[in-house]
Enzyme design. Structure first.
Site, PDB file in Angstrom:
ATOM      1  N   ASP A 146     -12.678  -9.551  -1.429  1.00  0.00           N
ATOM      2  CA  ASP A 146     -13.969  -9.651  -0.749  1.00  0.00           C
ATOM      3  C   ASP A 146     -14.902  -8.638  -1.396  1.00  0.00           C
ATOM      4  O   ASP A 146     -14.468  -7.799  -2.197  1.00  0.00           O
ATOM      5  CB  ASP A 146     -13.878  -9.500   0.783  1.00  0.00           C
ATOM      6  CG  ASP A 146     -13.053  -8.326   1.266  1.00  0.00           C
ATOM      7  OD1 ASP A 146     -13.060  -7.271   0.599  1.00  0.00           O
ATOM      8  OD2 ASP A 146     -12.400  -8.454   2.312  1.00  0.00           O
ATOM      9  N   GLU A 185       0.814  -1.222   0.000  1.00  0.00           N
ATOM     10  CA  GLU A 185       0.000   0.000   0.000  1.00  0.00           C
ATOM     11  C   GLU A 185       0.846   1.270   0.000  1.00  0.00           C
ATOM     12  O   GLU A 185       0.702   2.133   0.868  1.00  0.00           O
ATOM     13  CB  GLU A 185      -0.973  -0.043   1.186  1.00  0.00           C
ATOM     14  CG  GLU A 185      -1.853  -1.283   1.109  1.00  0.00           C
ATOM     15  CD  GLU A 185      -2.817  -1.448   2.290  1.00  0.00           C
ATOM     16  OE1 GLU A 185      -2.780  -0.636   3.226  1.00  0.00           O
ATOM     17  OE2 GLU A 185      -3.613  -2.408   2.249  1.00  0.00           O
ATOM     18  N   ASN A 236       1.870  -4.556  -3.428  1.00  0.00           N
ATOM     19  CA  ASN A 236       0.462  -4.880  -3.198  1.00  0.00           C
ATOM     20  C   ASN A 236      -0.277  -3.596  -2.803  1.00  0.00           C
ATOM     21  O   ASN A 236       0.230  -2.811  -2.000  1.00  0.00           O
ATOM     22  CB  ASN A 236       0.401  -5.902  -2.040  1.00  0.00           C
ATOM     23  CG  ASN A 236      -0.969  -6.490  -1.798  1.00  0.00           C
ATOM     24  OD1 ASN A 236      -1.594  -6.997  -2.731  1.00  0.00           O
ATOM     25  ND2 ASN A 236      -1.447  -6.433  -0.560  1.00  0.00           N
ATOM     26  N   HIS A 278     -10.695  -5.300  -2.535  1.00  0.00           N
ATOM     27  CA  HIS A 278     -11.737  -5.162  -1.512  1.00  0.00           C
ATOM     28  C   HIS A 278     -12.893  -4.392  -2.151  1.00  0.00           C
ATOM     29  O   HIS A 278     -12.892  -3.159  -2.154  1.00  0.00           O
ATOM     30  CB  HIS A 278     -11.192  -4.430  -0.282  1.00  0.00           C
ATOM     31  CG  HIS A 278     -10.117  -5.187   0.417  1.00  0.00           C
ATOM     32  ND1 HIS A 278     -10.375  -6.376   1.077  1.00  0.00           N
ATOM     33  CD2 HIS A 278      -8.783  -4.961   0.551  1.00  0.00           C
ATOM     34  CE1 HIS A 278      -9.237  -6.829   1.606  1.00  0.00           C
ATOM     35  NE2 HIS A 278      -8.268  -6.004   1.283  1.00  0.00           N
TER      36      HIS A 278
HETATM   37  O1  9MR Z   1      -7.109  -8.581   8.064  1.00  0.00           O
HETATM   38  C1  9MR Z   1      -6.244  -7.678   8.720  1.00  0.00           C
HETATM   39  C2  9MR Z   1      -6.899  -7.249  10.016  1.00  0.00           C
HETATM   40  O2  9MR Z   1      -7.003  -8.339  10.889  1.00  0.00           O
HETATM   41  C3  9MR Z   1      -6.121  -6.137  10.634  1.00  0.00           C
HETATM   42  O3  9MR Z   1      -6.820  -5.659  11.753  1.00  0.00           O
HETATM   43  C4  9MR Z   1      -5.923  -5.041   9.620  1.00  0.00           C
HETATM   44  C5  9MR Z   1      -5.139  -3.904  10.201  1.00  0.00           C
HETATM   45  O4  9MR Z   1      -4.727  -3.023   9.214  1.00  0.00           O
HETATM   46  O5  9MR Z   1      -5.239  -5.552   8.490  1.00  0.00           O
HETATM   47  C6  9MR Z   1      -5.991  -6.490   7.855  1.00  0.00           C
HETATM   48  O6  9MR Z   1      -5.403  -6.880   6.658  1.00  0.00           O
HETATM   49  C7  9MR Z   1      -5.149  -5.865   5.705  1.00  0.00           C
HETATM   50  C8  9MR Z   1      -4.000  -6.316   4.861  1.00  0.00           C
HETATM   51  O7  9MR Z   1      -2.920  -6.614   5.691  1.00  0.00           O
HETATM   52  C9  9MR Z   1      -3.630  -5.261   3.849  1.00  0.00           C
HETATM   53  N1  9MR Z   1      -4.736  -4.846   3.055  1.00  0.00           N
HETATM   54  C10 9MR Z   1      -5.947  -4.516   3.765  1.00  0.00           C
HETATM   55  C11 9MR Z   1      -6.324  -5.620   4.752  1.00  0.00           C
HETATM   56  C12 9MR Z   1      -7.613  -5.274   5.449  1.00  0.00           C
HETATM   57  O8  9MR Z   1      -7.462  -4.164   6.272  1.00  0.00           O
END
Ligand code: 9MR
Length: 482
Positions: free
Chosen positions: A274, A167, A208, A244
């Site tokens: 998702d 990101e 990513n 997402h």
């Molecule tokens: O699924 C992850 C969640 O459990 C965490 O709380 C969150 C914190 O930022 O990160 C989530 O995963 C993220 C992923 O690492 C990167 N892209 C977005 C995902 C959803 O937030």
């Protein structure tokens, strides 16, 4: 496990059943829908692998405590991305103190289930411990390189790929300001990639991000970055489109965008799919979600170099969505009870799967009706519930046995309004797709006790007439509306 149906698959059987119905009201209904599993297998991973692709999921350490989640993860998916366990705040919570225990647990699960691991993630502005952000800028580069080297070395040979940088962009395509850009400018990305390559030369190295799935400022920025990295000879193997999505809003330029990235000589992976919707979920949104999921899978399959699709989580209860988007949820292929949703069935179809129930369902003793024990006609009533949108609809049909004895094996014949064409169905096989149609039980719902009901449903395209089906007959006997 899941029942996935495609109307066009068994026209012969259903037509034969309808012919029998016309001839004397005796149907071989129980043969319909209890066929063998699809030639390529019935799990997402088998189907994906048969197409040279994969279907992945994300798992967290706590997910491993749920036998429901692990049962699905270990059978349906062949790639796992640790949800949190390889992020910097877990792996190096204080400078130089590394903790790979949680990540190792995910890797063990993956190994035990012959799954590959997408390492996620080495460098990210989020889930970054404070000590990194608090470092003097002059020390960030060394900290980053040490972190990458130590983690990628620990997992060398155990991860298939790394999301090396996660990101990096703002929505307008500018580079996000964080500890890494503050210290190194945009050059931190090339440095991170080179460091990762040196530590694990065989891991595929990815950038990513989210909101880069369609054409636009942010994906243009990623495209320019990848193009420039390739020109400079910086090691980069792929771009992760997180994906997402919001139901009904998957970008129509997804495939074209995948194509332009692969034309740069990198792979694309759908890394965190998702598709959220307001909850409670409406039938129309669940149907649209099925369309969206199939569209994403088809878009990836259509482009050589799009290596596979991963969903972010296994089912709706373990999805991150409700915690982050108030009022939204139902974003995955499995519902609150970990039952496969229409999206799952649509993905099976997109992956070339058959409409057969899984072998365990086929073998169920409830498939007691056989061609040699013809089902009996029964008094019945039928109610319908249609949810329509501009070009499609879903319809649930509830059959109630109003007779005095159980029905064992059934076919409900009915007329579809003109212009409607069935695309998929659940809890029944429905065939043919248009006109006079027969819906036949599956092995697990062959029996309708006296006074009992059963519900099946289907999705159809329409050309303006979204009215419910009509003219129902159950095993040749006309049903009342109810
Ligand atoms: O699924 C992850 C969640 O459990 C965490 O709380 C969150 C914190 O930022 O990160 C989530 O995963 C993220 C992923 O690492 C990167 N892209 C977005 C995902 C959803 O937030």
């Amino acid at each position: 496990m899941a029942v996935q149906l495609r109307a066009a698959h068994r026209p012969g059987r259903a037509l034969a059943a309808l012919a029998l119905a016309a001839a004397g009201g005796l149907l071989a209904a129980a043969t319909v829908g209890s066929g063998p599993a699809g030639a390529a297998g019935t799990t997402l991973r088998d189907l994906a692998e048969a197409k040279g692709s994969y279907f992945g999921t994300a798992l967290t350490q706590s997910n491993l405590n749920s036998s429901t989640i692990t049962a699905i993860a270990g059978t349906q998916f062949d790639v796992v991305t640790p949800g949190n366990e390889m992020k910097w705040d877990t792996t190096e919570p204080s400078a130089g103190n590394f903790n790979f225990g949680p990540g190792d647990q995910i890797v063990s699960f993956a190994k035990a289930h012959s799954m590959r691991v997408r390492g996620h993630t080495l460098v990210w502005h989020s889930q970054l411990p404070n000590w990194v952000s608090s470092l003097p800028t002059s020390q960030v580069k060394a900290a980053m390189e040490n972190h990458i080297t130590t983690e990628a070395t620990h997992y060398k040979g155990q991860v298939y790929s790394w999301d090396v940088v996660n990101e990096p962009f703002n929505e307008d395509g500018t580079l996000r300001t964080d500890a890494f850009t503050n210290a190194m400018g945009s050059g931190y990305i090339a440095d991170a990639l080179r460091t990762a390559r040196a530590a694990d030369p065989n891991a595929k190295l990815y950038l990513n991000d989210y909101n880069i799935e369609g054409l636009g400022a942010k994906s243009d920025a990623m495209y320019q970055l990848v193009s420039s990295l390739k020109q400079q000879g910086v090691p980069i193997d792929g771009v992760g489109f997180e994906s997402h999505f919001i139901v009904g809003q998957v970008p129509s330029s997804l495939k074209a965008n995948i194509q332009r990235f692969t034309a740069l000589g990198v792979n694309v992976a759908i890394t965190e799919l998702d598709d959220r919707m307001p909850v409670p979920a409406s039938a129309a949104n669940l149907a649209q979600q099925a369309t969206d999921y199939a569209y994403v899978v088809n878009s990836c399959l259509a482009v050589t170099g799009c290596v596979g699709v991963s969903q972010w989580g296994v089912g709706d209860p373990d999805s991150w969505i409700p915690d982050f988007f108030s009022g939204y949820g139902a974003a995955t292929m499995y519902d609150d009870n970990y039952q496969p949703k229409a999206a799952y069935n649509a993905v099976v179809t997109a992956l070339g799967g058959s409409s057969s129930p899984s072998p365990s369902v086929s073998a169920s003793p409830s498939s007691s009706a056989s061609p040699s024990v013809p089902p009996t006609g029964a008094a019945c009533k039928v109610s319908t519930q249609v949810s329509a949108w501009n070009t499609g609809l879903t319809e649930n049909v509830t059959i109630t046995n109003t007779g005095g004895s159980a029905v064992n094996g059934w076919t409900l014949a009915f007329a579809l309004p003109g212009g409607q064409s069935v695309t998929n169905a659940w809890n029944a096989t429905v065939s043919p797709a248009t006109g006079q149609v027969g819906a036949s039980n599956l092995s697990y719902n062959a029996a309708i006790p006296a006074g009992g009901s059963t519900t099946f449903g289907f999705q159809a395209n329409h050309t303006g007439n979204a009215a419910a089906a009509s003219g129902f007959t159950l095993n040749g006997v006309a049903c009342a509306a109810g």
